[in-house]
Write a protein that holds these residues in place. Structure first.
Motif, mmCIF file in Angstrom:
data_model
loop_
_atom_site.group_PDB
_atom_site.id
_atom_site.type_symbol
_atom_site.label_atom_id
_atom_site.label_comp_id
_atom_site.label_asym_id
_atom_site.label_seq_id
_atom_site.Cartn_x
_atom_site.Cartn_y
_atom_site.Cartn_z
ATOM 1 N N ARG A 1 34.372 34.361 43.655
ATOM 2 C CA ARG A 1 34.023 34.421 45.078
ATOM 3 C C ARG A 1 34.357 33.101 45.788
ATOM 4 N N GLY A 2 35.032 33.231 46.915
ATOM 5 C CA GLY A 2 35.306 32.070 47.754
ATOM 6 C C GLY A 2 36.465 31.210 47.310
ATOM 7 N N THR A 3 37.288 31.711 46.364
ATOM 8 C CA THR A 3 38.429 30.927 45.892
ATOM 9 C C THR A 3 39.701 31.763 45.950
ATOM 10 N N SER A 4 40.811 31.095 46.189
ATOM 11 C CA SER A 4 42.144 31.702 46.186
ATOM 12 C C SER A 4 42.161 33.010 46.979
ATOM 13 N N ALA A 5 42.480 34.147 46.330
ATOM 14 C CA ALA A 5 42.653 35.396 47.079
ATOM 15 C C ALA A 5 41.369 36.194 47.247
ATOM 16 N N SER A 6 40.258 35.718 46.708
ATOM 17 C CA SER A 6 38.999 36.464 46.806
ATOM 18 C C SER A 6 38.257 36.153 48.087
ATOM 19 N N GLY A 7 37.469 37.108 48.526
ATOM 20 C CA GLY A 7 36.665 36.925 49.724
ATOM 21 C C GLY A 7 35.390 36.158 49.441
ATOM 22 N N GLY A 8 34.621 35.943 50.514
ATOM 23 C CA GLY A 8 33.342 35.268 50.377
ATOM 24 C C GLY A 8 33.455 33.756 50.410
ATOM 25 N N THR A 9 32.336 33.092 50.136
ATOM 26 C CA THR A 9 32.233 31.638 50.171
ATOM 27 C C THR A 9 31.864 31.122 48.795
ATOM 28 N N LEU A 10 32.539 30.054 48.363
ATOM 29 C CA LEU A 10 32.231 29.452 47.072
ATOM 30 C C LEU A 10 30.896 28.716 47.140
ATOM 31 N N GLU A 11 29.941 29.186 46.360
ATOM 32 C CA GLU A 11 28.685 28.498 46.093
ATOM 33 C C GLU A 11 28.635 28.353 44.579
ATOM 34 N N PRO A 12 29.072 27.227 44.035
ATOM 35 C CA PRO A 12 29.343 27.133 42.600
ATOM 36 C C PRO A 12 28.233 27.690 41.719
ATOM 37 N N MET A 13 28.595 28.641 40.898
ATOM 38 C CA MET A 13 27.752 29.271 39.882
ATOM 39 C C MET A 13 26.626 30.146 40.437
ATOM 40 N N MET A 14 26.440 30.172 41.730
ATOM 41 C CA MET A 14 25.272 30.855 42.285
ATOM 42 C C MET A 14 25.410 32.374 42.337
ATOM 43 N N ASN A 15 26.633 32.897 42.345
ATOM 44 C CA ASN A 15 26.838 34.343 42.480
ATOM 45 C C ASN A 15 27.484 34.969 41.256
ATOM 46 N N GLU A 16 27.659 34.176 40.199
ATOM 47 C CA GLU A 16 28.511 34.646 39.103
ATOM 48 C C GLU A 16 27.877 35.733 38.251
ATOM 49 N N SER A 17 26.576 35.725 38.098
ATOM 50 C CA SER A 17 25.929 36.759 37.293
ATOM 51 C C SER A 17 26.137 38.135 37.914
ATOM 52 N N ARG A 18 25.816 38.255 39.189
ATOM 53 C CA ARG A 18 25.966 39.547 39.878
ATOM 54 C C ARG A 18 27.435 39.928 40.017
ATOM 55 N N ASP A 19 28.283 38.970 40.406
ATOM 56 C CA ASP A 19 29.694 39.289 40.598
ATOM 57 C C ASP A 19 30.354 39.695 39.287
ATOM 58 N N GLY A 20 29.969 39.040 38.188
ATOM 59 C CA GLY A 20 30.525 39.426 36.892
ATOM 60 C C GLY A 20 30.130 40.836 36.506
ATOM 61 N N ALA A 21 28.862 41.183 36.744
ATOM 62 C CA ALA A 21 28.397 42.534 36.420
ATOM 63 C C ALA A 21 29.093 43.574 37.296
ATOM 64 N N ASP A 22 29.250 43.276 38.585
ATOM 65 C CA ASP A 22 29.946 44.212 39.476
ATOM 66 C C ASP A 22 31.402 44.389 39.054
ATOM 67 N N THR A 23 32.028 43.312 38.608
ATOM 68 C CA THR A 23 33.424 43.401 38.175
ATOM 69 C C THR A 23 33.567 44.278 36.946
ATOM 70 N N ILE A 24 32.669 44.130 35.999
ATOM 71 C CA ILE A 24 32.758 44.938 34.781
ATOM 72 C C ILE A 24 32.457 46.404 35.092
ATOM 73 N N ALA A 25 31.533 46.670 35.998
ATOM 74 C CA ALA A 25 31.279 48.064 36.401
ATOM 75 C C ALA A 25 32.547 48.689 36.978
ATOM 76 N N TRP A 26 33.299 47.912 37.732
ATOM 77 C CA TRP A 26 34.563 48.420 38.289
ATOM 78 C C TRP A 26 35.602 48.612 37.195
ATOM 79 N N LEU A 27 35.679 47.658 36.265
ATOM 80 C CA LEU A 27 36.688 47.751 35.211
ATOM 81 C C LEU A 27 36.498 48.987 34.345
#
Length: 619
Positions: free
Chosen positions: A76-102
């Protein structure tokens, strides 16, 4: 070069539960003569460092050759992804959402493994402590995170300046298009005015020269970054960092994990604590019995200026592929029969262990001694198992923040084992050493120090190093621990020091495995600075983030080592007659090969045919 046909689908849009879309690149191989794609396991790498860049430095050939799909995602918040980078603060939820999509994609068979080092390891650790359907396992290399004390932002009491300041500046320079135009222009001006080689991370003298004229709030480039100020605002507030913390959740882990680290890595404690706690408290038998640990003699980055160790280079890509094959393909590998594999420095070879901490260690206390003149290498400080006498005189030195002790190695992002001799002439460094050893002494496990100290200041710092001194005078750092006076009672409720009051500091010296060879000396060094590894203490109880040279106070420091105040270091010693299971280098790298610390400097070439998401269909 991958010879078979490999295809890449770039910038797939992966929806998060809050509506933000993250971008991911998919790499997979198609058998000659076929048009569709078989469903297969997926290996996921989530990175803040631009997925296209990372893919050329992350050797994923073993995964492609093994029939996996590989996905690189911009967090989130880096390169081609949307949102704002808040280091490490969103990674648990975003990782789970990504795996659900995969696992919903037709080319995924419902199984996902994750891999990657540093920030890419931290996102895995956060993912691993929550239930995530489809996430079968992880190869967690030197995981960042636990920012309140786990060395990404704060190393226990200290601001991990050498890590977090350059990282902030590097990320700001690489994400200029994310800032408002006025802010981006100010960042560019700071870069040009200070002749900074960004986005490369600064280190050593260059970092010191940049930091010294400024308070932390006004540090060039970083001063324009919101999360930098948020970190400084929350020095004493663990709640702010809770979203990035995994330590309290290890009892929720349900799956096997590999913990891969280095003795000089800044995130070593994250790996060790995860292995120990999940092995004891994991939510399932598979989790408790399925943890594995590999630790080599590495820092976070490779550097030819560090002490070099033979037979130490491990092909982490091959190791990660073998781990995925075990848990996603059911292919056993004999090295994973060992719960723990360690590189024993000094002995300079690898050993298998049944657990960590290693069974059979004898905790042995070595006491500091002197006649009151332990200052510098020519001082009279000694170290032995003899308890100090009642009237043994204390040692004294003056600490001037305007003339701090220069960091030499350590466990920062550019840390490692470095000869300490350039500092050892200084009188603000106390040195205590054993006589030359008459037999090998193996120290494997967590080291602790107890320091009875007083200061004339209302706040000050203490740094303790464990050193291996060679017969020719070379002296290599093994471990470093530290304590800050204001936090002696509580990290969350600081109080000023009472000048002259003696305080007993219990200091975590981290963990190691090192044989002090016959003829070597075991040495302890004590100082009040380690700059720029840690932020400078002005020796004044004030806002540390706004302190400048105008606030510095010279402190009179005293270290006690009498029978009532026996300053000491406690070493976990493995008896010489204890059995040892030596093994060959695990997953040895070929000549010119790599371990994780070299990935940033290693680029590999591959050819891939570009395709659109609409072409991703199964037979």
């Amino acid at each position: 070069m991958i010879e078979n046909e490999m295809l890449v689908c770039r910038n797939m849009s992966v929806p998060m539960s809050d509506g933000v879309a993250l971008a991911a690149d998919l790499y997979l191989e198609r058998k000659p003569g076929t048009k569709g794609f078989e469903a297969r396991p997926v290996v996921l790498v989530r990175t803040p460092y631009n997925k296209a860049y990372v893919s050329t430095r992350f050797d994923f050939r073993p995964f492609i050759d093994g029939g996996y799909a590989v996905v690189f995602q911009d967090v989130r918040g880096t390169s081609a992804s949307g949102g704002t980078l808040e280091p490490m603060m969103n990674e648990s939820r975003d990782g789970a959402d990504t795996i659900a999509w995969l696992i919903a994609q037709p080319w995924c068979n419902g199984q996902v493994g994750t891999t990657g080092p540093s920030y890419m390891g931290g996102v895995q650790l956060q993912l691993a402590v929550r239930p995530v359907p489809g996430h079968e396992t992880a190869f967690i290399q030197v995981p960042a995170g636990n920012m309140f004390g786990g060395s990404m932002v704060y190393d226990n009491d200290m601001l991990a300046l050498e890590t977090c300041a350059p990282w902030t500046m590097m990320m700001a320079a690489s994400l200029l298009d994310r800032f408002p135009a006025e802010t981006a222009a100010a960042i560019r001006n700071d870069i040009e005015a200070n002749n900074l080689p960004l986005p490369v991370m600064l280190a050593g003298d260059q970092l010191s020269e940049l930091v010294r004229p400024h308070d932390l709030r006004s540090l060039p480039v970083a001063r324009h970054v919101p999360f930098w100020h948020a970190w400084l605002d929350n020095r004493e507030n663990p709640d702010f960092f809770a979203a990035a913390e995994a330590n309290s959740k290890f009892g929720d882990v349900t799956r096997p994990l590999m913990h891969f680290s280095g003795w000089y890595d800044l995130f070593l404690r994250n790996s060790l604590e995860a292995y120990v706690e999940i092995s004891a408290k994991g939510a399932t038998p598979a989790a408790r019995s399925g943890q594995r640990l590999i630790i080599g003699p590495w820092g976070h980055r490779a550097d030819p200026g560090f002490r070099q160790f033979p037979d130490s280079e491990v092909n982490d890509a091959a190791a990660s592929a073998a781990w995925m094959n075990l848990h996603l393909r059911g292919k056993a590998h004999p090295l994973f029969d060992h719960p723990v594999i360690l590189y024993v420095m000094g002995e300079n070879r690898w050993r298998a262990e049944s657990a960590w901490p290693c069974p059979g260690a004898v905790r042995t206390v070595y006491y500091l001694h002197s006649n009151g003149g332990a200052n510098g290498a020519q001082g009279d400080g000694t170290l032995s198992i003899t308890v100090p006498a009642t009237d043994e005189p204390a040692d004294h030195y003056l600490f001037d923040p305007a003339n701090p002790l220069k960091s030499l190695g350590g466990h920062g992002v550019t840390g490692g084992p470095v000869d300490q001799q350039p500092n050892e002439h200084r009188k603000d460094l106390l040195i205590y050493a054993t006589e030359p050893l008459d037999e090998d002494v193996e120290v494997t496990g967590q080291v602790r120090a107890t320091l009875y100290a007083a200061s004339s200041a209302t706040d000050t710092d203490w740094f303790v190093k464990l050193i291996d001194v060679f017969p020719d005078g070379r002296s290599y750092n093994i471990l470093t621990g530290s304590a800050r006076g204001r936090y002696r009672k509580s990290r969350t409720a600081p109080v000023e020091l009472v000048p002259g009051e003696v305080v007993a500091y219990e200091i975590d010296m981290w963990s190691t495995s090192n044989v002090f060879k016959k003829g070597h000396r075991i040495r302890v060094e004590i100082a009040s600075s380690d700059f720029p590894n840690a932020d400078l203490n002005p020796n004044r109880f004030m806002d540390l983030s706004t302190a400048t040279a105008a606030d510095y106070v010279i402190a009179e420091q005293t270290i006690f080592h009498d029978s009532a105040r026996p300053s000491s270091i406690e070493l976990p010693i493995i008896p010489l007659d204890r059995s040892r299971k030596w093994i060959d280098t695990p997953f040895p790298a070929n000549p010119g090969g790599h371990y994780y610390g070299k990935l940033e400097d290693t680029e590999w070439a591959f050819q891939a045919q570009e395709m659109e998401a609409s072409q991703l269909r199964v037979p």
